[in-house]
Design a protein around this motif. Structure first.
Motif, short mmCIF file in Angstrom:
data_model
loop_
_atom_site.label_atom_id
_atom_site.label_comp_id
_atom_site.label_asym_id
_atom_site.label_seq_id
_atom_site.Cartn_x
_atom_site.Cartn_y
_atom_site.Cartn_z
N VAL A 152 0.88 -1.16 0.00
CA VAL A 152 0.00 0.00 0.00
C VAL A 152 0.92 1.22 0.00
CG1 VAL A 152 -1.70 1.33 1.31
CG2 VAL A 152 -1.86 -1.17 1.22
N VAL A 153 0.68 2.14 -0.93
CA VAL A 153 1.52 3.34 -1.04
C VAL A 153 0.68 4.56 -0.64
CG1 VAL A 153 2.85 4.83 -2.58
CG2 VAL A 153 2.90 2.33 -2.89
N ALA A 154 1.14 5.29 0.36
CA ALA A 154 0.45 6.50 0.82
C ALA A 154 1.29 7.71 0.47
CB ALA A 154 0.21 6.44 2.32
N HIS A 155 0.72 8.63 -0.29
CA HIS A 155 1.44 9.86 -0.66
C HIS A 155 0.98 10.99 0.25
CE1 HIS A 155 2.18 13.54 -3.21
NE2 HIS A 155 3.37 12.96 -3.16
N VAL A 156 1.93 11.61 0.95
CA VAL A 156 1.62 12.71 1.86
C VAL A 156 2.39 13.94 1.41
CG1 VAL A 156 1.06 11.23 3.82
CG2 VAL A 156 3.42 11.97 3.47
N VAL A 157 1.88 15.10 1.83
CA VAL A 157 2.46 16.37 1.36
C VAL A 157 2.77 17.34 2.49
CG1 VAL A 157 1.43 16.21 -0.94
CG2 VAL A 157 0.13 17.29 0.92
N GLY A 158 2.65 16.87 3.75
CA GLY A 158 2.93 17.76 4.88
C GLY A 158 1.81 18.72 5.19
N SER A 159 0.56 18.32 4.92
CA SER A 159 -0.59 19.18 5.18
C SER A 159 -1.56 18.48 6.12
CB SER A 159 -1.32 19.51 3.86
OG SER A 159 -2.02 18.37 3.39
N VAL A 160 -2.62 19.19 6.52
CA VAL A 160 -3.63 18.61 7.41
C VAL A 160 -4.34 17.44 6.75
CG1 VAL A 160 -4.01 20.71 8.71
CG2 VAL A 160 -5.31 20.33 6.63
#
Length: 282
Positions: A152-160
């Protein structure tokens, strides 16, 4: 008129296709062993059949489609509460309305979008971009690789928005006994490309964010193996390079650029190399 759904039901769009069956079977793991019902919806378009005989044949086809999905779910051998409904309406508007009262809407995708031979059709694309709940688009036909063992790949961007992404991703990794990759893909300002020190500092800060996320969530899911990745360049580049090792990609609905890229012809290289599902977290 579509009636309101129980708040915790998981909705699956059924249309008689193999893609819809894949979506129903994928959704089984979302509710198996819980009190949450799996609601199968078949949508009959107004005026799609002429005369009494045509209307009767259309209804029979609808009933056959939902019962085929029901039988496939039963054969999966997992404890699931199943509800079935045949309604009249237009698929996109009816599914949009359904998304107002369910936490998760699952649809299959045949990769028949006119703009993209490997990408998403128009209904799946619209739901990814505009639905009121989380949307899972379940794909198939592009890979013979077994699902088990793929990440499972989760892409995060440093936001809420990251909290929703991480919650969904950890739940899915736990539910599907899959390793989890928590990653961010980034680009630097042009002026910074000439400054190695600045680039190293930006990468260090991003990696610290990912490590903090892993430290916060791992105690709640001790069985999930987590890897953190900082990749330079567009997320789609990372996905293209690692498509064959992914079974599910989770991104936030507010990640507009990534959602748009995934549902456009530019995603052909990534989508064509794997059958990973896409979950837009809301």
């Amino acid at each position: 008129m579509l009636e309101p759904f129980p708040p915790k039901s998981v909705v699956v769009g059924i249309d008689g296709s193999h893609a819809a069956l894949r979506a129903a079977l994928w959704a089984v793991d979302e509710v198996a062993g819980t009190d949450i019902p799996l609601r199968l919806i078949y949508i009959r378009e107004p005026g799609s059949a002429d005369g009494c005989a045509g209307a009767r044949a259309a209804m029979e086809a609808a009933e056959q489609a939902v019962h085929d999905a029901y039988d496939a779910i039963n054969k999966a051998g997992k404890p699931v509460k199943v509800e079935m409904e045949i309604i009249e309406g237009y698929p996109l508007s009816a599914l949009m309305q359904a998304s107002e009262s369910t936490p998760l809407l699952c649809v299959g995708d045949t990769g028949s979008g006119q703009a993209s031979p490997a990408g998403f059709g128009s209904t799946a694309t619209a739901l990814m971009r505009s639905a009121h709940c989380s949307v899972a688009v379940v794909r198939g036909g592009h890979s013979d690789a077994p699902v088990r063992g793929r990440s499972v790949v989760a892409h995060v961007v440093g936001s809420v928005d990251d909290e929703l992404v991480l919650e969904r991703a950890f739940e899915e990794a736990h539910r599907r006994h899959a390793p989890l990759v928590v990653m961010t893909a980034w680009r630097s300002e042009f002026d910074n490309l000439q400054n190695d020190r600045v680039l190293r500092e930006e990468e260090r800060l991003m990696r610290a964010v990912l490590d903090r996320y892993a430290a916060l969530w791992t105690p709640h899911y001790p069985d999930v193996t987590v890897d953190t990745v900082v990749a330079y360049g567009p997320f789609l580049n990372y996905l293209t390079d690692h498509a064959e090792s992914a079974q599910l990609v989770v991104i936030g609905a507010t990640q507009g650029i990534e959602v748009q890229q995934l549902s456009s012809p530019t995603a052909d290289r990534a989508l064509g190399r794997s059958d990973f599902a896409v979950l837009i977290a809301r």
